[in-house]
Design a protein around this motif. Structure first.
Motif, PDB file in Angstrom:
ATOM      1  N   ALA A 257       2.998  -6.614   8.998  1.00 38.65           N
ATOM      2  CA  ALA A 257       3.149  -5.541   9.942  1.00 38.65           C
ATOM      3  C   ALA A 257       3.651  -4.191   9.941  1.00 38.65           C
ATOM      4  CB  ALA A 257       3.096  -6.122  11.360  1.00 38.65           C
ATOM      5  N   GLN A 258       4.876  -4.510   8.966  1.00 43.65           N
ATOM      6  CA  GLN A 258       5.603  -3.453   8.889  1.00 43.65           C
ATOM      7  C   GLN A 258       5.682  -2.837   7.529  1.00 43.65           C
ATOM      8  OE1 GLN A 258       9.387  -5.491   9.665  1.00 43.65           O
ATOM      9  NE2 GLN A 258       9.230  -5.192  12.002  1.00 43.65           N
ATOM     10  N   ASN A 259       5.902  -1.355   7.592  1.00 46.52           N
ATOM     11  CA  ASN A 259       6.123  -0.672   6.277  1.00 46.52           C
ATOM     12  C   ASN A 259       4.687  -0.630   5.522  1.00 46.52           C
ATOM     13  OD1 ASN A 259       8.899  -0.008   6.847  1.00 46.52           O
ATOM     14  ND2 ASN A 259       9.434  -2.069   6.106  1.00 46.52           N
ATOM     15  N   LEU A 260       3.597  -0.855   5.940  1.00 49.24           N
ATOM     16  CA  LEU A 260       2.359  -0.622   5.266  1.00 49.24           C
ATOM     17  C   LEU A 260       2.033   0.820   4.914  1.00 49.24           C
ATOM     18  CD1 LEU A 260       0.104  -3.394   7.065  1.00 49.24           C
ATOM     19  CD2 LEU A 260       1.411  -3.593   5.148  1.00 49.24           C
ATOM     20  N   GLY A 261       2.640   1.819   5.612  1.00 45.26           N
ATOM     21  CA  GLY A 261       2.355   3.066   4.879  1.00 45.26           C
ATOM     22  C   GLY A 261       2.917   3.229   3.469  1.00 45.26           C
ATOM     23  N   LEU A 262       4.082   2.776   3.102  1.00 46.97           N
ATOM     24  CA  LEU A 262       4.413   2.778   1.882  1.00 46.97           C
ATOM     25  C   LEU A 262       3.679   1.886   0.883  1.00 46.97           C
ATOM     26  CD1 LEU A 262       6.809   4.096   0.162  1.00 46.97           C
ATOM     27  CD2 LEU A 262       8.103   2.042   0.386  1.00 46.97           C
ATOM     28  N   LEU A 263       3.153   0.723   1.230  1.00 41.23           N
ATOM     29  CA  LEU A 263       2.068   0.141   0.455  1.00 41.23           C
ATOM     30  C   LEU A 263       0.699   0.901   0.190  1.00 41.23           C
ATOM     31  CD1 LEU A 263       1.130  -2.448  -0.998  1.00 41.23           C
ATOM     32  CD2 LEU A 263       0.560  -3.477   1.161  1.00 41.23           C
ATOM     33  N   LYS A 264       0.518   1.818   1.536  1.00 45.31           N
ATOM     34  CA  LYS A 264      -0.730   2.330   1.217  1.00 45.31           C
ATOM     35  C   LYS A 264      -0.575   3.515   0.321  1.00 45.31           C
ATOM     36  CE  LYS A 264      -4.246   4.760   3.813  1.00 45.31           C
ATOM     37  NZ  LYS A 264      -4.833   5.246   5.231  1.00 45.31           N
ATOM     38  N   HIS A 265       0.651   4.017   0.197  1.00 42.14           N
ATOM     39  CA  HIS A 265       0.916   4.943  -0.832  1.00 42.14           C
ATOM     40  C   HIS A 265       0.807   4.687  -1.870  1.00 42.14           C
ATOM     41  CE1 HIS A 265       2.679   8.531  -2.662  1.00 42.14           C
ATOM     42  NE2 HIS A 265       3.537   7.896  -2.992  1.00 42.14           N
ATOM     43  N   ALA A 266       1.275   3.274  -2.342  1.00 41.30           N
ATOM     44  CA  ALA A 266       1.234   2.704  -3.900  1.00 41.30           C
ATOM     45  C   ALA A 266      -0.144   2.441  -4.011  1.00 41.30           C
ATOM     46  CB  ALA A 266       1.969   1.327  -3.805  1.00 41.30           C
ATOM     47  N   LEU A 267      -1.027   1.948  -3.047  1.00 40.03           N
ATOM     48  CA  LEU A 267      -2.450   2.017  -3.311  1.00 40.03           C
ATOM     49  C   LEU A 267      -3.118   2.989  -3.653  1.00 40.03           C
ATOM     50  CD1 LEU A 267      -3.235  -0.812  -0.400  1.00 40.03           C
ATOM     51  CD2 LEU A 267      -3.300  -1.259  -2.908  1.00 40.03           C
ATOM     52  N   CYS A 268      -2.839   4.250  -2.958  1.00 36.51           N
ATOM     53  CA  CYS A 268      -3.469   5.230  -3.227  1.00 36.51           C
ATOM     54  C   CYS A 268      -2.798   5.912  -4.748  1.00 36.51           C
ATOM     55  CB  CYS A 268      -3.375   6.386  -2.310  1.00 36.51           C
ATOM     56  SG  CYS A 268      -3.897   6.235  -0.734  1.00 36.51           S
ATOM     57  N   LEU A 269      -1.980   5.669  -4.957  1.00 35.22           N
ATOM     58  CA  LEU A 269      -1.246   5.838  -6.420  1.00 35.22           C
ATOM     59  C   LEU A 269      -1.983   5.291  -7.410  1.00 35.22           C
ATOM     60  CD1 LEU A 269       0.647   7.561  -8.170  1.00 35.22           C
ATOM     61  CD2 LEU A 269       2.512   5.921  -7.830  1.00 35.22           C
ATOM     62  N   GLY A 270      -2.325   4.012  -7.302  1.00 36.44           N
ATOM     63  CA  GLY A 270      -2.973   2.959  -8.065  1.00 36.44           C
ATOM     64  C   GLY A 270      -4.307   3.619  -8.267  1.00 36.44           C
ATOM     65  N   GLU A 271      -4.959   3.773  -7.085  1.00 33.82           N
ATOM     66  CA  GLU A 271      -6.312   4.117  -7.317  1.00 33.82           C
ATOM     67  C   GLU A 271      -6.591   5.528  -8.111  1.00 33.82           C
ATOM     68  OE1 GLU A 271      -9.961   4.072  -4.199  1.00 33.82           O
ATOM     69  OE2 GLU A 271      -8.267   5.123  -3.432  1.00 33.82           O
ATOM     70  N   LEU A 272      -5.707   6.259  -7.746  1.00 33.67           N
ATOM     71  CA  LEU A 272      -5.728   7.811  -8.449  1.00 33.67           C
ATOM     72  C   LEU A 272      -5.397   7.374 -10.025  1.00 33.67           C
ATOM     73  CD1 LEU A 272      -6.206  10.765  -8.257  1.00 33.67           C
ATOM     74  CD2 LEU A 272      -3.557  10.817  -7.889  1.00 33.67           C
ATOM     75  N   SER A 273      -4.452   6.746 -10.457  1.00 30.48           N
ATOM     76  CA  SER A 273      -3.899   6.661 -11.931  1.00 30.48           C
ATOM     77  C   SER A 273      -4.634   5.440 -12.409  1.00 30.48           C
ATOM     78  CB  SER A 273      -2.480   6.224 -11.805  1.00 30.48           C
ATOM     79  OG  SER A 273      -1.748   7.308 -10.983  1.00 30.48           O
ATOM     80  N   GLY A 274      -5.251   4.507 -11.629  1.00 31.91           N
ATOM     81  CA  GLY A 274      -5.675   3.466 -12.526  1.00 31.91           C
ATOM     82  C   GLY A 274      -7.147   2.992 -12.685  1.00 31.91           C
ATOM     83  N   HIS A 275      -8.070   4.033 -12.003  1.00 33.86           N
ATOM     84  CA  HIS A 275      -9.578   3.832 -12.120  1.00 33.86           C
ATOM     85  C   HIS A 275     -10.027   4.256 -13.731  1.00 33.86           C
ATOM     86  CE1 HIS A 275     -11.468   2.211  -8.798  1.00 33.86           C
ATOM     87  NE2 HIS A 275     -11.170   2.907  -7.936  1.00 33.86           N
ATOM     88  N   ASP A 276      -9.268   5.159 -14.409  1.00 31.75           N
ATOM     89  CA  ASP A 276      -9.650   5.629 -15.765  1.00 31.75           C
ATOM     90  C   ASP A 276      -9.426   4.781 -16.835  1.00 31.75           C
ATOM     91  OD1 ASP A 276     -11.125   7.556 -14.570  1.00 31.75           O
ATOM     92  OD2 ASP A 276      -9.485   9.040 -14.697  1.00 31.75           O
TER      93      ASP A 276
END
Length: 209
Positions: free
Chosen positions: A27-46
């Motif tokens: 329930a805490q600090n999920l904003g930073l995890l979301k940032h990591a997920l967005c970075l992974g989606e942007l960098s890892g789909h190719d």
């Protein structure tokens, strides 16, 4: 025989998975995890891991395994981005700058564990129990944070889950590695759920009949 996890998260959005985490007690600090997920989606789909699965979806699957174990957020963030660092062009420096040194150090630790990968799985080596014991001790000695080992276990579990379409020789190599190295490591660390699923998946590939 333990039930192999069949459900897939590949149809989920990032926000849906984060809601899934809320149900697991995160329930805490999920904003930073979301940032990591967005970075992974942007960098890892190719980029793809050895089974052909994209780095992003492999990383998300790893994070889901670790979330089931109640691991901390740095471990989840490291698992999301680890394969994109290994197979893609995402740098440790970028991760350290955007997500902090703890996440970067975890990924570096998992990358160091890869040095001993594959050689350990050969049939000849697998028959020597004393050498296998030494190999496992070497793996544990290479890391100073047990979270690194758990991230690596999640990596190998997700690889085994997604390689049913791979050639038999590749499946056998991965299965031997899991059976001889990673399942015993999971047992040593008391992670029964991962140990049992690694063994069951490996057994399917080694003894399909």
């Amino acid at each position: 025989m333990v039930k192999i996890k069949e459900e897939s998260i590949h149809h989920w959005s990032i926000d849906q998975w984060l809601e899934h985490l809320l149900e697991k007690g995160y329930a805490q600090n999920l904003g930073l995890l979301k940032h990591a997920l967005c970075l992974g989606e942007l960098s890892g789909h190719d980029f793809a891991v050895e089974t052909g699965e994209t780095c992003f979806w492999h990383g998300l699957s790893m994070a889901d395994v670790l979330a089931d174990l109640g691991m901390d957020l740095p471990s989840l963030m490291a698992s999301v981005l680890y394969s994109t660092v290994q197979y893609g062009d995402l740098s440790i420096d970028v991760i350290q700058e955007q997500l902090g040194g703890d996440v970067a150090r975890l990924i570096e630790g998992v990358l160091r564990m890869n040095i001993l990968s594959h050689t350990s799985a050969s049939d000849k080596f697998a028959q020597k129990k004393s050498q296998l014991d030494n190999w496992r001790k070497m793996l544990l000695a290479m890391v100073d944070d047990v979270r690194v080992v758990l991230i690596k276990l999640a990596d190998r579990l997700c690889i085994l889950r997604s390689m049913t379409h791979m050639p038999e020789a590749i499946r056998r190599t991965a299965a031997l590695e899991a059976m001889n190295i990673y399942a015993p490591l999971a047992h040593r660390l008391g992670i029964g759920a991962i140990k049992w699923e690694l063994e069951d998946l490996a057994f399917r590939y080694l003894h399909p009949d």
